[in-house]
Design an enzyme around this catalytic site. Structure first.
Site, PDB file in Angstrom:
ATOM      1  N   GLY A 151       0.900  -1.130  -0.078  1.00  0.00           N
ATOM      2  CA  GLY A 151      -0.146   0.005   0.140  1.00  0.00           C
ATOM      3  C   GLY A 151       1.103   1.209   0.077  1.00  0.00           C
ATOM      4  N   ARG A 152       0.224   2.480   0.456  1.00  0.00           N
ATOM      5  CA  ARG A 152       0.822   3.446   0.438  1.00  0.00           C
ATOM      6  C   ARG A 152       2.212   3.526   1.187  1.00  0.00           C
ATOM      7  NH1 ARG A 152      -4.358   4.873   1.574  1.00  0.00           N
ATOM      8  NH2 ARG A 152      -3.913   4.657   3.821  1.00  0.00           N
ATOM      9  N   ILE A 153       2.264   2.907   2.393  1.00  0.00           N
ATOM     10  CA  ILE A 153       3.658   2.905   3.175  1.00  0.00           C
ATOM     11  C   ILE A 153       4.535   2.134   2.330  1.00  0.00           C
ATOM     12  CG2 ILE A 153       4.873   2.405   5.268  1.00  0.00           C
ATOM     13  CD1 ILE A 153       2.087   2.920   6.635  1.00  0.00           C
ATOM     14  N   ARG A 244       2.042  -4.202  12.358  1.00  0.00           N
ATOM     15  CA  ARG A 244       1.432  -4.864  13.661  1.00  0.00           C
ATOM     16  C   ARG A 244       2.170  -6.061  14.151  1.00  0.00           C
ATOM     17  NH1 ARG A 244      -0.257  -0.576  13.856  1.00  0.00           N
ATOM     18  NH2 ARG A 244      -2.614   0.272  13.819  1.00  0.00           N
ATOM     19  N   GLU A 273       2.886  -6.032  23.173  1.00  0.00           N
ATOM     20  CA  GLU A 273       3.348  -4.757  23.404  1.00  0.00           C
ATOM     21  C   GLU A 273       2.439  -4.281  24.120  1.00  0.00           C
ATOM     22  OE1 GLU A 273       2.997  -1.470  19.984  1.00  0.00           O
ATOM     23  OE2 GLU A 273       4.149  -3.335  19.442  1.00  0.00           O
ATOM     24  N   HIS A 293       7.421   1.179  19.025  1.00  0.00           N
ATOM     25  CA  HIS A 293       6.330   1.672  18.429  1.00  0.00           C
ATOM     26  C   HIS A 293       6.216   3.124  18.217  1.00  0.00           C
ATOM     27  CE1 HIS A 293       1.873   0.308  17.354  1.00  0.00           C
ATOM     28  NE2 HIS A 293       2.414   1.357  16.367  1.00  0.00           N
ATOM     29  N   ILE A 294       7.379   3.641  17.617  1.00  0.00           N
ATOM     30  CA  ILE A 294       7.336   5.147  17.362  1.00  0.00           C
ATOM     31  C   ILE A 294       7.389   5.419  15.853  1.00  0.00           C
ATOM     32  CG2 ILE A 294       8.853   5.227  19.538  1.00  0.00           C
ATOM     33  CD1 ILE A 294      11.166   5.251  17.879  1.00  0.00           C
ATOM     34  N   ALA A 295       6.859   4.645  15.164  1.00  0.00           N
ATOM     35  CA  ALA A 295       7.181   4.712  13.516  1.00  0.00           C
ATOM     36  C   ALA A 295       6.400   6.354  13.278  1.00  0.00           C
ATOM     37  CB  ALA A 295       6.443   3.808  12.662  1.00  0.00           C
TER      38      ALA A 295
END
Length: 330
Positions: A151-153, A244, A273, A293-295
């Site tokens: 997808g976009r990412i 995820r 987490e 989880h800091i993306a």
């Protein structure tokens, strides 16, 4: 907050601290609310919706994921649900490349050595700290980058990798989605790649020098990265997960790293987490770089996410079109 405070029609009740909202506070304050802005940490379940009562019209989450929202319960009550896609694409793509570099070049091991004061005792060696190079070289002119989810990412990550000299892009996506040959041809031409190809997950595992996991969560992708798939990967390959934690079997990945099936892993997310302690099997693996989880954690992205969450709320309450609304009809 200025966007919300500028609307005299709205009476605001605001959790005052810069941390996750206490559940007890949320349950105490939500009765009679017309709308609520929540975070990933807030479980929007029947308990919360019942506490809110019939006045509630919209749930707006400051996140691209909405697994914490009971969509069936929201639909049953006729609620609108807003989320914040698109705005974090660039930030997540940036971090995905960072994790690939950190994992491949033993960044975690190097940082730990310095922070633990061990550098003075470490003897230089011709191949010390060496790992597989992300960019192509004369001796190694082919680099195949794989994406689980395209997808976009994933496509933004691909764009960032082009200057490294990658030659092939492989991807695997929802089996029910037909190949988009024209888009793939256009991307290959745009980035001067030899090929952009949709493949099955087994070929994706076998061929990828770096495999980026950027697919949605849910039952359909639960532990899609498992022992069987990891055993098919190259010994010099890197696994990156910025989607995820549930997509990757942590025990299988720890075993793969310990026994050398793959070179390393870079993780922004881990199943279970934030309960990832020093005893976690992945934390014990030196070639596994884990960040908490800091993306999306750039100042620009978080401001954009907050703005989108506020816009969704205001639109749903005052009768406008929500910029990003979850489809609850399915």
């Amino acid at each position: 907050m200025p966007l919300l405070e500028s609307r005299p029609e709205l009476e605001l009740v605001v959790w005052p601290e810069d941390r996750a909202c206490d559940r007890s506070w949320l349950l105490e304050n939500i009765p009679g609310a017309t709308g609520v802005i929540v975070m990933l940490t807030d479980k929007v379940n029947p308990e919360l919706l019942d506490k809110a009562g019939p006045s509630l019209r919209v749930v707006s989450t400051m996140s691209v994921g909405y697994e914490h929202v009971d969509l069936a319960a929201a639909a049953q009550r006729g609620l609108k649900v807003g989320y914040t896609p698109d705005v974090l694409t660039d930030a997540v793509a940036d971090l995905s490349v960072m994790l690939a570099l950190m994992a491949g070049r033993n960044g975690g091991i190097g940082v730990s050595l310095v922070q633990n004061g061990e550098w003075p005792n470490f003897s230089w060696a011709p191949f010390g700290f060496c790992g597989p190079q992300l960019s192509t070289t004369a001796a190694s002119p082919t680099r195949k980058i794989g994406f689980l989810g395209f997808g976009r990412i994933a496509q933004a990550t691909l764009a960032r990798l082009v200057p490294f000299g990658i030659t092939h892009c492989l991807y695997s996506s929802n089996p029910s989605s037909p190949p988009n040959h024209q888009r793939d041809t256009d991307l290959a031409k745009k980035y001067n790649l030899k090929a952009v190809s949709k493949v099955n997950v087994d070929e994706l595992a076998r061929e990828s020098d770096v495999l980026f996991v950027l697919a949605p969560g849910g039952q359909g992708t639960y532990h899609v990265i498992n022992e069987g798939l990891l055993r098919k990967m190259k010994k010099t390959s890197i696994l990156v997960n910025a989607s995820r934690g549930t997509l990757v079997d942590s025990d299988a990945l720890a075993k793969a790293l310990k026994e050398g099936w793959i070179w390393g892993a870079g993780l922004d997310v881990v199943e279970g987490e934030p309960n990832v302690t020093i005893d976690h099997p992945l934390v014990k693996e030196p070639r596994c770089v884990i960040v908490p989880h800091i993306a999306s954690a750039t100042l620009e992205t978080r401001r954009d996410m907050a703005t989108r969450a506020a816009q969704n709320l205001v639109a749903a309450i005052l009768g406008g079109d929500m910029p990003a609304q979850v489809d609850l009809s399915a």
